[in-house]
Scaffold this motif. Structure first.
Motif, short mmCIF file in Angstrom:
data_model
loop_
_atom_site.label_atom_id
_atom_site.label_comp_id
_atom_site.label_asym_id
_atom_site.label_seq_id
_atom_site.Cartn_x
_atom_site.Cartn_y
_atom_site.Cartn_z
N VAL A 1 0.86 -1.43 0.15
CA VAL A 1 -0.17 0.32 0.04
C VAL A 1 1.05 1.22 0.10
O VAL A 1 1.82 1.49 0.90
N LEU A 2 0.40 2.35 -0.75
CA LEU A 2 0.83 3.35 -0.98
C LEU A 2 0.93 4.40 -0.30
O LEU A 2 -0.20 5.07 -0.53
N VAL A 3 1.19 5.07 0.68
CA VAL A 3 0.94 6.52 1.77
C VAL A 3 1.41 7.56 1.76
O VAL A 3 2.47 7.23 2.00
N ILE A 4 0.64 8.88 1.09
CA ILE A 4 1.28 9.69 0.68
C ILE A 4 1.01 10.53 1.91
O ILE A 4 -0.28 10.68 1.86
N CYS A 5 1.10 10.62 2.40
CA CYS A 5 1.13 12.05 3.69
C CYS A 5 1.90 13.68 3.32
O CYS A 5 3.16 13.26 2.85
N GLY A 6 0.43 14.39 3.39
CA GLY A 6 1.30 15.34 3.70
C GLY A 6 1.91 16.39 5.02
O GLY A 6 2.02 15.50 5.73
N PRO A 7 2.24 17.73 4.86
CA PRO A 7 2.43 17.90 6.41
C PRO A 7 2.17 18.06 7.29
O PRO A 7 2.45 18.04 8.44
N ASP A 8 1.02 18.40 7.11
CA ASP A 8 -0.14 18.72 8.56
C ASP A 8 -1.15 17.57 8.79
O ASP A 8 -0.73 16.47 8.67
N GLN A 9 -1.70 17.93 9.05
CA GLN A 9 -2.86 16.93 10.54
C GLN A 9 -3.04 15.71 9.48
O GLN A 9 -3.48 14.02 9.62
N ASN A 10 -3.48 16.13 8.05
CA ASN A 10 -4.62 14.98 7.76
C ASN A 10 -3.42 13.55 7.06
O ASN A 10 -2.83 12.52 6.83
N GLY A 11 -2.12 14.52 6.88
CA GLY A 11 -0.66 13.59 6.89
C GLY A 11 -0.33 12.54 7.97
O GLY A 11 -0.13 11.77 8.21
N SER A 12 0.01 13.66 9.13
CA SER A 12 -0.40 12.87 10.49
C SER A 12 -1.51 11.29 10.90
O SER A 12 -0.31 10.64 11.19
N ILE A 13 -2.43 11.84 9.86
CA ILE A 13 -3.64 10.49 10.49
C ILE A 13 -3.17 9.36 8.86
O ILE A 13 -3.10 8.46 9.90
N GLY A 14 -2.25 9.88 8.08
CA GLY A 14 -1.87 9.01 7.38
C GLY A 14 -1.04 8.26 7.78
O GLY A 14 -0.65 6.76 7.50
N LEU A 15 -0.34 8.98 8.83
CA LEU A 15 0.98 7.98 8.95
C LEU A 15 -0.13 6.83 9.84
O LEU A 15 1.65 5.72 9.98
N VAL A 16 -0.69 7.30 10.82
CA VAL A 16 -0.72 6.46 12.24
C VAL A 16 -1.95 5.19 11.29
O VAL A 16 -1.23 4.16 11.70
N CYS A 17 -2.61 5.63 10.48
CA CYS A 17 -2.88 4.61 9.82
C CYS A 17 -1.98 3.87 8.79
O CYS A 17 -2.53 2.00 8.92
N LEU B 1 -2.87 -0.70 -3.22
CA LEU B 1 -3.44 0.99 -3.45
C LEU B 1 -3.21 1.59 -3.55
O LEU B 1 -1.79 1.65 -2.57
N VAL B 2 -3.43 3.27 -3.26
CA VAL B 2 -3.17 4.36 -2.78
C VAL B 2 -4.24 5.19 -1.63
O VAL B 2 -4.87 5.13 -1.67
N ILE B 3 -2.92 5.25 -0.60
CA ILE B 3 -4.09 6.09 0.06
C ILE B 3 -3.12 7.95 0.44
O ILE B 3 -2.07 7.98 0.12
N ASP B 4 -4.84 8.70 0.11
CA ASP B 4 -3.82 10.27 0.02
C ASP B 4 -4.50 10.81 1.43
O ASP B 4 -5.63 11.22 1.50
N ALA B 5 -3.24 10.89 1.90
CA ALA B 5 -3.10 11.53 3.32
C ALA B 5 -2.72 12.82 2.71
O ALA B 5 -1.89 12.76 3.71
N MET B 6 -3.22 13.45 2.34
CA MET B 6 -1.61 15.24 1.37
C MET B 6 -2.60 15.48 2.55
O MET B 6 -1.98 17.21 2.76
N MET B 7 -4.05 15.89 2.48
CA MET B 7 -5.15 17.70 1.83
C MET B 7 -5.89 17.22 3.44
O MET B 7 -7.05 16.35 2.27
N GLY B 8 -5.84 17.93 4.16
CA GLY B 8 -7.87 18.33 4.94
C GLY B 8 -8.29 19.30 4.39
O GLY B 8 -8.31 19.86 3.38
N PRO B 9 -9.33 19.02 4.71
CA PRO B 9 -10.53 20.14 4.63
C PRO B 9 -9.83 21.93 5.11
O PRO B 9 -10.58 22.68 4.24
N ASP B 10 -9.18 22.09 5.52
CA ASP B 10 -8.70 23.40 5.52
C ASP B 10 -7.55 23.56 4.06
O ASP B 10 -6.96 24.44 4.64
N ALA B 11 -7.15 22.75 3.80
CA ALA B 11 -5.95 23.35 2.61
C ALA B 11 -6.55 24.41 1.67
O ALA B 11 -7.83 23.85 1.18
#
Lengths: 233, 249
Positions: A57-73, A128-138
């Motif tokens: 699984v590829l997990v693409i993590c942005g630098p903010d909270q959405n990315g942190s959530i991706g890391l925990v996932c 599959l790819v998990i998109d954890a780059m941007m959250g609702p505040d982007a």
């Protein structure tokens, strides 16, 4: 069932209240959301259903909270015997994000140093790819590199995308015309307006939300079965 | 589960090493490493453990099995980490439709503990201002008691009030007790002769030496533990089924 999808402002207001009034901690919320995302992945893409020999699984993590959530996932997916690989398009300066990154490294989760532009390489390597780059505040109208480039790549891949909270590049309040097209969306807390006509698999992770907030924002969340922390809408 | 009915070569490969039971020092060392080297946060760990405790309660005491009309649970929370875990457990139980009531024998000065307390209050979880000494009142009001008073770092030989009094009460109640990590009042490394007698024990991360001959329902909550720590301390943790974060030993 009347579900009020949220605007960007409401999503932000709820999170502020959770931290300020309900005294939840950011680290705590991110752990809760990340685990729920991983559980959604196990439901949408069970190990036995994956096409490739390895459950990558590829997990693409942005630098903010959405990315942190991706890391925990990613960390939870590793515990569930998937083989996640993380890609950080951008270093994060947030110490909490760095903590979550170390937790993943210490679970032997590899990191990519760059994302191949050759789409077939991604199709071949991952299920599959998990998109954890941007959250609702982007600010999706003003994305800076490397994100536009990554989104172009994601629009071309053949393997499924699962987005965390809001598909990256979408406007929070409008379904996208030409953005990425995830098969799975995991809404956090409550779904956003852009998800109103989402036609893929839509999960809601938000059981922890206190009743008072649910009432205040008229969320009308569905009943979660048993002890599940997420539900498929 | 030990499967030893194969050829000797295969049997050797499949021999399951026994689960390790930790001393007080090892339990403390693992936690220090998690925070310092693995960069877990205390708040994060407490949330993970508290949720696992709540899930253990739903398995040991399903809603449908409770004798009383209301699914009431008394959660006694100490002022330190064990108590914080109890608070998170109570919050999750509330989400799972149980009706927890919290009792804090002692105010905590730790701000993290206070945050978890507010989270519970905001979920409409009531608090007792004192614990009845009349044991029958507790038996009548609650289906079970969750003991989240003391963890493995407690000095059980030198307990200060109000804990000795509470433990006396708990030894007399007729409803079941479920203890978080270590039964309060027990020595971490020795099974207790005359301490409280919980029906359920939820060991966090790995079981402690005092639990070696525990005869009740014993759950282990520790799936999150990184493999390197498991190997370093030779924990031989069992395989957790599916996506479960806890397992019954």
């Amino acid at each position: 069932m009347d579900k009020m999808n949220q605007s960007s402002a409401e999503a932000a207001a709820i999170e502020t209240e959770l931290l300020r009034d309900y005294r939840f901690g950011q680290q705590q919320l991110i752990e809760i959301w990340g685990q729920a995302c991983a559980l959604a992945i196990t439901k949408a893409f069970p190990l036995s259903s994956l096409a490739k020999k390895q459950p990558t699984v590829l997990v693409i993590c942005g630098p903010d909270q959405n990315g942190s959530i991706g890391l925990v996932c990613a960390r939870h997916l590793r515990m569930y015997e998937y083989e996640p690989t993380i890609y950080h398009p951008q270093r994060s300066s947030q110490s909490l994000h760095q903590d979550f990154t170390v937790q993943c490294e210490k679970m032997d989760i590899p990191s990519l140093s760059y994302l191949p532009t050759e789409v077939q390489l991604i199709n071949d390597a991952y299920n599959l790819v998990i998109d954890a780059m941007m959250g609702p505040d982007a600010d999706c109208a003003n994305l800076r590199e490397p994100y536009p480039g990554i989104l172009v790549t994601l629009k071309q891949i053949k393997i499924p995308i699962a987005s965390v909270d809001v598909p990256s590049g979408w406007d929070v309040e409008e379904p996208s015309q030409d953005g990425i097209n995830p098969e799975v969306l995991i809404s956090l807390t409550a779904p956003k307006k852009c998800a109103i006509s989402f036609s893929g698999k839509h999960f809601l992770a938000g059981r922890f939300l206190p009743y008072d907030i649910q009432k205040k924002y008229d969320l009308n969340l569905p009943d979660y079965p048993g002890t599940d922390c997420l539900i498929e809408l």
